[in-house]
Design a protein around this motif. Structure first.
Motif, PDB file in Angstrom:
ATOM      1  N   ARG A  42      25.949  44.993  45.429  1.00  0.00           N
ATOM      2  CA  ARG A  42      26.825  45.358  46.510  1.00  0.00           C
ATOM      3  C   ARG A  42      25.766  45.223  48.051  1.00  0.00           C
ATOM      4  NH1 ARG A  42      31.687  47.233  46.914  1.00  0.00           N
ATOM      5  NH2 ARG A  42      31.651  46.317  49.091  1.00  0.00           N
ATOM      6  N   GLN A  99      28.623  35.618  56.098  1.00  0.00           N
ATOM      7  CA  GLN A  99      29.529  36.220  56.859  1.00  0.00           C
ATOM      8  C   GLN A  99      28.819  36.989  57.953  1.00  0.00           C
ATOM      9  OE1 GLN A  99      32.410  39.090  55.798  1.00  0.00           O
ATOM     10  NE2 GLN A  99      34.007  38.099  57.156  1.00  0.00           N
ATOM     11  N   GLN A 119      40.568  41.009  54.691  1.00  0.00           N
ATOM     12  CA  GLN A 119      39.296  41.753  54.368  1.00  0.00           C
ATOM     13  C   GLN A 119      39.348  43.295  54.717  1.00  0.00           C
ATOM     14  OE1 GLN A 119      35.921  40.111  56.049  1.00  0.00           O
ATOM     15  NE2 GLN A 119      34.614  40.807  54.339  1.00  0.00           N
ATOM     16  N   LEU A 130      29.267  36.218  50.157  1.00  0.00           N
ATOM     17  CA  LEU A 130      30.321  36.406  49.618  1.00  0.00           C
ATOM     18  C   LEU A 130      30.465  35.175  48.577  1.00  0.00           C
ATOM     19  CD1 LEU A 130      32.428  37.598  52.665  1.00  0.00           C
ATOM     20  CD2 LEU A 130      32.732  38.484  50.105  1.00  0.00           C
ATOM     21  N   PHE A 183      37.762  35.911  45.685  1.00  0.00           N
ATOM     22  CA  PHE A 183      36.330  36.339  46.143  1.00  0.00           C
ATOM     23  C   PHE A 183      36.006  37.512  45.519  1.00  0.00           C
ATOM     24  CE2 PHE A 183      35.952  33.935  50.260  1.00  0.00           C
ATOM     25  CZ  PHE A 183      37.305  33.416  50.386  1.00  0.00           C
ATOM     26  N   GLY A 184      34.606  37.571  45.492  1.00  0.00           N
ATOM     27  CA  GLY A 184      34.044  38.870  45.043  1.00  0.00           C
ATOM     28  C   GLY A 184      33.811  39.794  46.157  1.00  0.00           C
ATOM     29  N   ASP A 185      33.268  40.919  45.751  1.00  0.00           N
ATOM     30  CA  ASP A 185      33.188  42.036  46.674  1.00  0.00           C
ATOM     31  C   ASP A 185      32.009  42.001  47.929  1.00  0.00           C
ATOM     32  OD1 ASP A 185      34.128  44.661  44.514  1.00  0.00           O
ATOM     33  OD2 ASP A 185      35.472  43.399  45.808  1.00  0.00           O
ATOM     34  N   GLY A 186      31.232  40.877  47.738  1.00  0.00           N
ATOM     35  CA  GLY A 186      30.201  40.764  48.539  1.00  0.00           C
ATOM     36  C   GLY A 186      28.794  41.272  48.281  1.00  0.00           C
ATOM     37  N   ARG A 211      25.630  42.638  50.482  1.00  0.00           N
ATOM     38  CA  ARG A 211      25.156  43.096  51.934  1.00  0.00           C
ATOM     39  C   ARG A 211      23.429  43.008  51.825  1.00  0.00           C
ATOM     40  NH1 ARG A 211      27.207  43.965  56.562  1.00  0.00           N
ATOM     41  NH2 ARG A 211      29.288  44.561  55.934  1.00  0.00           N
ATOM     42  N   MET A 244      26.128  39.101  55.362  1.00  0.00           N
ATOM     43  CA  MET A 244      26.991  39.672  54.043  1.00  0.00           C
ATOM     44  C   MET A 244      27.020  38.182  53.249  1.00  0.00           C
ATOM     45  SD  MET A 244      28.897  41.377  52.216  1.00  0.00           S
ATOM     46  CE  MET A 244      30.026  42.700  52.982  1.00  0.00           C
ATOM     47  N   GLY A 278      34.074  44.903  52.330  1.00  0.00           N
ATOM     48  CA  GLY A 278      33.702  43.392  52.132  1.00  0.00           C
ATOM     49  C   GLY A 278      34.702  42.632  51.206  1.00  0.00           C
ATOM     50  N   GLY A 279      35.360  43.118  50.171  1.00  0.00           N
ATOM     51  CA  GLY A 279      36.254  42.145  49.376  1.00  0.00           C
ATOM     52  C   GLY A 279      37.296  41.567  50.182  1.00  0.00           C
ATOM     53  N   ILE A 280      37.489  40.395  50.014  1.00  0.00           N
ATOM     54  CA  ILE A 280      38.553  39.422  50.712  1.00  0.00           C
ATOM     55  C   ILE A 280      39.794  39.006  49.462  1.00  0.00           C
ATOM     56  CG2 ILE A 280      39.026  37.204  51.724  1.00  0.00           C
ATOM     57  CD1 ILE A 280      36.344  37.331  52.758  1.00  0.00           C
TER      58      ILE A 280
END
Lengths: 111, 109
Positions: A9, A37, B37, A90, A102-105, A107, A88, B41-43
């Protein structure tokens, strides 16, 4: 339900390091994507893969490479991290033209 | 290349208000997507539509193909609707999306 898992994360790395971001999906999707992003710029495509070992450059591939050795896993590699790659990140996957999951991203901060 | 524009960029409203977020695009598309979102962060994908209107709970998405315009409406808004809403477009045979820059929605109790 589709699960897209990103390995971290939050990640902090130093300038010049080689950085690996991992993404795994569990629904046998053909397509996988890496985006970054940034505020005011929205989501921008870095690389896209439509099959194992297949890849296609997105809008901003410079400074990045990818690897897809197995269908479920898509890795983003920062060859020599720079401060302007702080962002960020993704990952997403999809089947055909269906909506992307999508995944949670992650950072990522480059110091 | 398709240009996708959203308005407003930021929107603050009181709980219970009717919310409208707009999206316009420059070239013909096969589908328009609305994504949400949350902070962190999650989309998630809310809607994918190519014509007319779709409804899911308190959310309604409409598209006007001739005018190249779509709207996302939220009825009886609630603080849990606070999020960034993102519009994106896709073309037939092309799995890639073109994204707008998002609308940050804040609902005040």
């Amino acid at each position: 339900d589709v699960k897209v898992t990103q390995s971290s994360r939050y990640l902090v790395k130093r300038t010049g390091e080689k950085v690996f971001l991992e993404c795994v999906q569990d629904m046998d999707h053909e397509n996988m994507f890496w985006y970054r992003q940034d505020p005011g710029l929205g989501l921008r495509l870095i690389y896209f893969s439509y099959d194992v070992k297949m890849k296609e450059k997105g809008d901003i591939p410079e400074g990045y490479s990818v690897s897809r050795e197995k269908k479920e896993r898509f890795s983003l590699i920062l060859e020599s991290a720079s401060t302007n790659q702080t962002s960020m990140y993704l990952c997403a996957s999809s089947q055909g033209v269906q909506p992307q999951h999508f995944g949670d991203g992650t950072r990522l901060s480059i110091l | 290349k398709n240009e996708v524009e959203q308005s407003p960029q930021n929107l603050t409203a009181q709980e219970g208000e009717f919310i409208t977020i707009n999206c316009s695009y420059s070239v013909g598309i096969s589908a328009l997507h609305w994504l949400q979102q949350h902070p962190g962060g999650g989309i998630v994908s809310l809607f994918m539509l190519s014509s007319g209107k779709k409804k899911h709970g308190r959310l309604i998405a409409t598209i006007n193909i001739q005018e190249k315009h779509s709207s996302l409406h939220i009825t009886a808004s609630h603080p849990r609707d606070s999020a960034v809403y993102i519009c994106a477009t896709s073309n037939f045979g092309n799995e890639k999306l073109t994204f707008g820059t998002g609308t940050r929605l804040t609902i005040i109790p």
